[in-house]
Design an enzyme around this catalytic site. Sequence first.
Site, mmCIF file in Angstrom:
data_model
loop_
_atom_site.group_PDB
_atom_site.id
_atom_site.type_symbol
_atom_site.label_atom_id
_atom_site.label_comp_id
_atom_site.label_asym_id
_atom_site.label_seq_id
_atom_site.Cartn_x
_atom_site.Cartn_y
_atom_site.Cartn_z
ATOM 1 N N HIS A 145 107.099 41.593 80.092
ATOM 2 C CA HIS A 145 106.305 40.729 79.283
ATOM 3 C C HIS A 145 105.305 40.486 80.176
ATOM 4 C CE1 HIS A 145 105.535 37.015 76.996
ATOM 5 N NE2 HIS A 145 104.666 36.766 78.404
ATOM 6 N N CYS A 146 103.986 40.860 79.304
ATOM 7 C CA CYS A 146 102.706 41.008 79.774
ATOM 8 C C CYS A 146 102.070 39.510 79.553
ATOM 9 C CB CYS A 146 101.950 42.046 79.291
ATOM 10 S SG CYS A 146 100.385 42.036 79.703
ATOM 11 N N PRO A 147 101.750 38.634 80.353
ATOM 12 C CA PRO A 147 101.106 37.462 80.366
ATOM 13 C C PRO A 147 99.720 37.558 79.908
ATOM 14 C CG PRO A 147 101.242 37.636 82.748
ATOM 15 C CD PRO A 147 101.931 39.008 82.000
ATOM 16 N N ASN A 150 99.796 37.754 76.252
ATOM 17 C CA ASN A 150 101.042 36.810 75.818
ATOM 18 C C ASN A 150 101.932 37.216 74.698
ATOM 19 O OD1 ASN A 150 101.964 34.138 75.282
ATOM 20 N ND2 ASN A 150 100.544 33.827 73.713
ATOM 21 N N ASN A 151 102.486 38.371 75.222
ATOM 22 C CA ASN A 151 103.337 39.005 74.594
ATOM 23 C C ASN A 151 104.333 39.902 75.453
ATOM 24 O OD1 ASN A 151 104.685 39.420 72.102
ATOM 25 N ND2 ASN A 151 103.204 40.640 71.155
#
Length: 290
Positions: A145-147, A150-151
């Site tokens: 998950h890559c903040p 945001n996805n």
Amino acid sequence: MIDIDKVMNIMLSEPENEIPYNSVKIPLIGRIHFVKDQEGQYYSLLVLAYWIYGTFSALFIIIIPGVEDGIISTWVLYGYLLVAALCLMSFIRASLTNPGKVPRYLGSDGAQTNWNKCQTCGRMRPPRSHHCRRCGQCVTKMDHHCPWINNCVGESNHFAFMQLLLYAFLLGLFSFILVMCHFWVFPKCVACNKDAFYIKHSIWFMYLEFLLSLNMALMMGLQLSQQHYNILINKTTLERIASPLTLDNVRLRKCYHSYRELCGKGLVIFWLFPVGRRRPLLPYALQYPV
Ligand SMILES: [Zn+2]
Ligand SMILES: [Zn+2]
């Protein structure tokens, strides 16, 4: 013998009346994937601010005055605009694409014998899927998950994430070279508007641009090489964390084959453009055994 096309069509078809939680409806465009995670949204806004500051400073303090004074070719301007636009487009694409929707489960038959049940949402899912608490869904072939976008990065948007890393790296490097030339090579601008705030204080703008572009080029270059390696060995970031590799069990796949699988069907030239829809060769949900 399974009729793959038939199974795929049923599995990938939308169940009626199911509205995904992480989606918003936009007039004229329709429903798009958008993760409702406030912290992630702040991170994404920070990335957008980074992009706006970086491109604004490079364009209005270095490139446009340089073109007007005749010391920078207009091709540099076009090239910079192209890389900046591709970077923004791939960011939007990676953020607003569902990372890997779990297809419909058709029962313990054929391709789906090795599926398992998610302990969090209770859905049946194919191997290499993980449940992401931030996205609130199971993601097929989840990478991480890559903040910042945001996805999640998963089967369906990994190609866009790679494009984002590539163009963010190129944009950072391009900006860094321009800042170096601004300090050491280019003469002071003549035609620029010396009363403009950003020209009056250009030295401070350029110090910050120096730090941001260097950071971007280094971070993205590192991430890009790491991801490239993961793609060649057919491992996701989560899988590498779970079972670190030793030199004995590394098997590099062919570059073309690996990227063909990542980007799906279509012309190779489109591997570089964040447009169109990825058409998978065969979704992970139907690949067996894994
Ligand atoms: Zn789940
Ligand atoms: Zn996620």
